[in-house]
Enzyme design. Sequence first.
Site, PDB file in Angstrom:
ATOM      1  N   ASN A   8       2.960   1.505   2.206  1.00  0.00           N
ATOM      2  CA  ASN A   8       3.171   2.932   2.427  1.00  0.00           C
ATOM      3  C   ASN A   8       2.046   3.453   3.316  1.00  0.00           C
ATOM      4  O   ASN A   8       0.914   3.586   2.866  1.00  0.00           O
ATOM      5  CB  ASN A   8       3.152   3.637   1.056  1.00  0.00           C
ATOM      6  CG  ASN A   8       3.219   5.151   1.173  1.00  0.00           C
ATOM      7  OD1 ASN A   8       3.490   5.694   2.240  1.00  0.00           O
ATOM      8  ND2 ASN A   8       2.979   5.827   0.056  1.00  0.00           N
ATOM      9  N   TRP A   9       2.386   3.717   4.558  1.00  0.00           N
ATOM     10  CA  TRP A   9       1.359   4.194   5.513  1.00  0.00           C
ATOM     11  C   TRP A   9       1.001   5.657   5.288  1.00  0.00           C
ATOM     12  O   TRP A   9       0.067   6.151   5.882  1.00  0.00           O
ATOM     13  CB  TRP A   9       1.844   3.994   6.959  1.00  0.00           C
ATOM     14  CG  TRP A   9       1.782   2.581   7.442  1.00  0.00           C
ATOM     15  CD1 TRP A   9       1.627   1.450   6.681  1.00  0.00           C
ATOM     16  CD2 TRP A   9       1.859   2.134   8.802  1.00  0.00           C
ATOM     17  NE1 TRP A   9       1.610   0.337   7.483  1.00  0.00           N
ATOM     18  CE2 TRP A   9       1.745   0.736   8.800  1.00  0.00           C
ATOM     19  CE3 TRP A   9       2.027   2.788  10.031  1.00  0.00           C
ATOM     20  CZ2 TRP A   9       1.792  -0.036   9.958  1.00  0.00           C
ATOM     21  CZ3 TRP A   9       2.072   2.029  11.200  1.00  0.00           C
ATOM     22  CH2 TRP A   9       1.949   0.624  11.157  1.00  0.00           C
ATOM     23  N   LYS A  10       1.798   6.353   4.500  1.00  0.00           N
ATOM     24  CA  LYS A  10       1.580   7.797   4.272  1.00  0.00           C
ATOM     25  C   LYS A  10       1.532   8.533   5.626  1.00  0.00           C
ATOM     26  O   LYS A  10       2.199   8.109   6.558  1.00  0.00           O
ATOM     27  CB  LYS A  10       0.318   8.021   3.434  1.00  0.00           C
ATOM     28  CG  LYS A  10       0.302   7.154   2.171  1.00  0.00           C
ATOM     29  CD  LYS A  10      -0.771   7.527   1.205  1.00  0.00           C
ATOM     30  CE  LYS A  10      -0.731   6.555   0.041  1.00  0.00           C
ATOM     31  NZ  LYS A  10      -1.599   6.934  -1.050  1.00  0.00           N
ATOM     32  N   HIS A  92       7.162   9.660  -4.865  1.00  0.00           N
ATOM     33  CA  HIS A  92       5.743   9.290  -4.867  1.00  0.00           C
ATOM     34  C   HIS A  92       4.942  10.435  -5.510  1.00  0.00           C
ATOM     35  O   HIS A  92       5.263  11.606  -5.315  1.00  0.00           O
ATOM     36  CB  HIS A  92       5.269   9.038  -3.435  1.00  0.00           C
ATOM     37  CG  HIS A  92       3.915   8.398  -3.383  1.00  0.00           C
ATOM     38  ND1 HIS A  92       2.758   9.109  -3.584  1.00  0.00           N
ATOM     39  CD2 HIS A  92       3.540   7.111  -3.188  1.00  0.00           C
ATOM     40  CE1 HIS A  92       1.719   8.275  -3.510  1.00  0.00           C
ATOM     41  NE2 HIS A  92       2.167   7.057  -3.267  1.00  0.00           N
ATOM     42  N   GLU A  94       2.252  11.756  -4.763  1.00  0.00           N
ATOM     43  CA  GLU A  94       1.711  12.743  -3.818  1.00  0.00           C
ATOM     44  C   GLU A  94       2.756  13.810  -3.497  1.00  0.00           C
ATOM     45  O   GLU A  94       2.427  14.960  -3.254  1.00  0.00           O
ATOM     46  CB  GLU A  94       1.196  12.038  -2.549  1.00  0.00           C
ATOM     47  CG  GLU A  94      -0.128  11.344  -2.834  1.00  0.00           C
ATOM     48  CD  GLU A  94      -0.444  10.171  -1.933  1.00  0.00           C
ATOM     49  OE1 GLU A  94       0.207   9.999  -0.891  1.00  0.00           O
ATOM     50  OE2 GLU A  94      -1.357   9.410  -2.304  1.00  0.00           O
ATOM     51  N   GLU A 162       3.373   3.407 -10.681  1.00  0.00           N
ATOM     52  CA  GLU A 162       2.120   3.781 -10.023  1.00  0.00           C
ATOM     53  C   GLU A 162       1.362   4.770 -10.894  1.00  0.00           C
ATOM     54  O   GLU A 162       1.625   5.985 -10.837  1.00  0.00           O
ATOM     55  CB  GLU A 162       2.407   4.435  -8.666  1.00  0.00           C
ATOM     56  CG  GLU A 162       3.098   3.527  -7.691  1.00  0.00           C
ATOM     57  CD  GLU A 162       2.726   3.877  -6.262  1.00  0.00           C
ATOM     58  OE1 GLU A 162       2.228   2.998  -5.563  1.00  0.00           O
ATOM     59  OE2 GLU A 162       2.910   5.052  -5.860  1.00  0.00           O
ATOM     60  N   GLY A 168      -5.400   4.944  -4.722  1.00  0.00           N
ATOM     61  CA  GLY A 168      -6.481   5.251  -3.783  1.00  0.00           C
ATOM     62  C   GLY A 168      -7.848   5.408  -4.433  1.00  0.00           C
ATOM     63  O   GLY A 168      -8.776   5.918  -3.806  1.00  0.00           O
ATOM     64  N   SER A 207      -4.178   0.749  -5.956  1.00  0.00           N
ATOM     65  CA  SER A 207      -5.377  -0.027  -5.618  1.00  0.00           C
ATOM     66  C   SER A 207      -5.151  -1.538  -5.614  1.00  0.00           C
ATOM     67  O   SER A 207      -6.027  -2.302  -6.024  1.00  0.00           O
ATOM     68  CB  SER A 207      -6.536   0.353  -6.546  1.00  0.00           C
ATOM     69  OG  SER A 207      -6.864   1.719  -6.373  1.00  0.00           O
ATOM     70  N   GLY A 228      -0.791   1.166  -0.710  1.00  0.00           N
ATOM     71  CA  GLY A 228      -1.141   2.281   0.176  1.00  0.00           C
ATOM     72  C   GLY A 228      -2.189   1.857   1.188  1.00  0.00           C
ATOM     73  O   GLY A 228      -1.895   1.225   2.209  1.00  0.00           O
ATOM     74  N   GLY A 229      -3.433   2.153   0.877  1.00  0.00           N
ATOM     75  CA  GLY A 229      -4.552   1.947   1.811  1.00  0.00           C
ATOM     76  C   GLY A 229      -4.577   0.579   2.472  1.00  0.00           C
ATOM     77  O   GLY A 229      -4.747   0.474   3.693  1.00  0.00           O
TER      78      GLY A 229
END
Length: 245
Positions: A8-10, A92, A94, A162, A168, A207, A228-229
């Site tokens: 997920n590049w967000k 998600h 977010e 999640e 993150g 993470s 994610g990251g």
Amino acid sequence: MRKLIAGNWKMNGLVSSLAEIEALKGLTGSAACDIVVCPPFTLIDRAVRQAVGSPLSVGAQDCHAQANGAFTGDVSAEMLADSGARYIILGHSERRVSHGEDDEIVLAKVRAAHRAGLTTIVCIGETRHERDEGRAIEVVNEQLAGSVPGETDSRNLVIAYEPVWAIGTGLVPTHEQIEEVHATIRKGLEQRFGHDGRAVRILYGGSVKGVNAAAIFGLRNVDGALVGGASLNASDFAEIVLAAT
Ligand code: PEP
């Protein structure tokens, strides 16, 4: 079960970032799992073209619940499918937090995505506060029941557990905590879809890195990861992908 690793590049990525997809193709040629990259809307079409002939699929990160209409700034599931996306992340945390998406909204989007032929990666997970109150299992069960349509074809469904506090942050639940929640989700899927519920992939997200991926993939009912990251960098993401194969 064949594992699925989704990145997920967000809200990250310019045209120049497509070099990461090119590099990923080279690094994951031998992978025996499904790999999905979910860039921002603006890069989907280019990413799809770039992934042609490789094992990579492309996904989106959100959609509107309607197929078309007067919804300025929104993008429908049909448009995403038309651009070549095959997957979509929905619910998600977010979006649940910063866009006020509750289970009802997520459910409508999941229905829309299935109508358009997309495979949905539906995110569920508790906050730190909910876990501290001993409510993690209750919250996950509630979100699963509220966000996933009962009448849907479970072959188009992936669930991502999640824990919000692990996204993150570098914090990861214990292996026991992950297995407990994944077993709960599996049970819920079997109650909902019967035997077919056993084939729905349940991803862990929060993470995941090269250093912890293999141990997480060895846990019961963990069928891959939502990353994610670490998905923004081809070699970091490839390390996770290769840990799954
Ligand atoms: C995510 O945003 O879905 C996620 C899991 O992020 P990270 O891997 O950076 O924790």
